[in-house]
Design a protein around this motif. Structure first.
Motif, PDB file in Angstrom:
ATOM      1  N   GLN A 236      42.577  28.406  39.208  1.00  0.00           N
ATOM      2  CA  GLN A 236      42.161  29.467  38.293  1.00  0.00           C
ATOM      3  C   GLN A 236      41.164  30.418  38.964  1.00  0.00           C
ATOM      4  O   GLN A 236      41.259  31.634  38.801  1.00  0.00           O
ATOM      5  N   ILE A 237      40.233  29.878  39.722  1.00  0.00           N
ATOM      6  CA  ILE A 237      39.261  30.716  40.425  1.00  0.00           C
ATOM      7  C   ILE A 237      39.966  31.639  41.423  1.00  0.00           C
ATOM      8  O   ILE A 237      39.700  32.837  41.477  1.00  0.00           O
ATOM      9  N   LEU A 238      40.895  31.079  42.202  1.00  0.00           N
ATOM     10  CA  LEU A 238      41.638  31.885  43.169  1.00  0.00           C
ATOM     11  C   LEU A 238      42.472  32.965  42.489  1.00  0.00           C
ATOM     12  O   LEU A 238      42.553  34.100  42.966  1.00  0.00           O
ATOM     13  N   ALA A 239      43.093  32.616  41.365  1.00  0.00           N
ATOM     14  CA  ALA A 239      43.918  33.596  40.646  1.00  0.00           C
ATOM     15  C   ALA A 239      43.058  34.711  40.069  1.00  0.00           C
ATOM     16  O   ALA A 239      43.435  35.886  40.119  1.00  0.00           O
ATOM     17  N   ILE A 240      41.878  34.380  39.555  1.00  0.00           N
ATOM     18  CA  ILE A 240      40.982  35.406  39.022  1.00  0.00           C
ATOM     19  C   ILE A 240      40.519  36.323  40.155  1.00  0.00           C
ATOM     20  O   ILE A 240      40.477  37.549  39.992  1.00  0.00           O
ATOM     21  N   GLU A 241      40.201  35.755  41.307  1.00  0.00           N
ATOM     22  CA  GLU A 241      39.809  36.571  42.463  1.00  0.00           C
ATOM     23  C   GLU A 241      40.941  37.504  42.886  1.00  0.00           C
ATOM     24  O   GLU A 241      40.714  38.644  43.281  1.00  0.00           O
ATOM     25  N   THR A 242      42.174  37.020  42.786  1.00  0.00           N
ATOM     26  CA  THR A 242      43.334  37.805  43.191  1.00  0.00           C
ATOM     27  C   THR A 242      43.662  38.911  42.198  1.00  0.00           C
ATOM     28  O   THR A 242      43.924  40.047  42.586  1.00  0.00           O
ATOM     29  N   PHE A 243      43.655  38.586  40.902  1.00  0.00           N
ATOM     30  CA  PHE A 243      44.101  39.529  39.881  1.00  0.00           C
ATOM     31  C   PHE A 243      42.979  40.292  39.189  1.00  0.00           C
ATOM     32  O   PHE A 243      43.237  41.245  38.473  1.00  0.00           O
ATOM     33  N   GLY A 244      41.741  39.852  39.390  1.00  0.00           N
ATOM     34  CA  GLY A 244      40.606  40.602  38.868  1.00  0.00           C
ATOM     35  C   GLY A 244      40.091  40.209  37.499  1.00  0.00           C
ATOM     36  O   GLY A 244      38.933  40.452  37.188  1.00  0.00           O
ATOM     37  N   THR A 245      40.947  39.644  36.655  1.00  0.00           N
ATOM     38  CA  THR A 245      40.498  39.215  35.331  1.00  0.00           C
ATOM     39  C   THR A 245      41.099  37.863  34.989  1.00  0.00           C
ATOM     40  O   THR A 245      42.172  37.501  35.491  1.00  0.00           O
ATOM     41  N   LYS A 246      40.433  37.150  34.099  1.00  0.00           N
ATOM     42  CA  LYS A 246      40.938  35.853  33.656  1.00  0.00           C
ATOM     43  C   LYS A 246      42.254  36.022  32.891  1.00  0.00           C
ATOM     44  O   LYS A 246      43.166  35.236  33.041  1.00  0.00           O
ATOM     45  N   THR A 247      42.344  37.077  32.104  1.00  0.00           N
ATOM     46  CA  THR A 247      43.556  37.329  31.318  1.00  0.00           C
ATOM     47  C   THR A 247      44.768  37.517  32.224  1.00  0.00           C
ATOM     48  O   THR A 247      45.816  36.902  31.998  1.00  0.00           O
ATOM     49  N   MET A 248      44.616  38.345  33.250  1.00  0.00           N
ATOM     50  CA  MET A 248      45.734  38.576  34.170  1.00  0.00           C
ATOM     51  C   MET A 248      46.046  37.319  34.977  1.00  0.00           C
ATOM     52  O   MET A 248      47.214  37.003  35.219  1.00  0.00           O
TER      53      MET A 248
END
Length: 69
Positions: free
Chosen positions: A15-27
């Motif tokens: 989840q942390i890596l995905a948020i860093e990649t996409f910019g928001t928790k929702t995305m």
């Protein structure tokens, strides 16, 4: 206070890596829970094993840096 399981720790990391990649928790959450053609599963479901998690990390890295998987 209970200790987190290995699966929970891998999901947190993902989840942390995905948020860093996409910019928001929702995305990030939308991407993690959508079937991914390159992976053949939802990225979040692949956190069940360390080797599968590495495949998801490769895809996130490719997205971040514009590379190919």
């Amino acid at each position: 206070m209970t200790k987190k399981s290995e699966l929970e720790l891998r999901i947190d990391e993902l989840q942390i890596l995905a948020i860093e990649t996409f910019g928001t928790k929702t995305m990030a959450d939308a991407w993690l829970h959508k079937e991914n053609f390159a992976l053949g599963a939802t990225p979040i479901s692949m956190a069940e094993s360390e080797s599968s998690l590495e495949e998801v990390k490769k895809v996130l890295s490719a997205i971040s840096y514009g590379g190919v998987v």
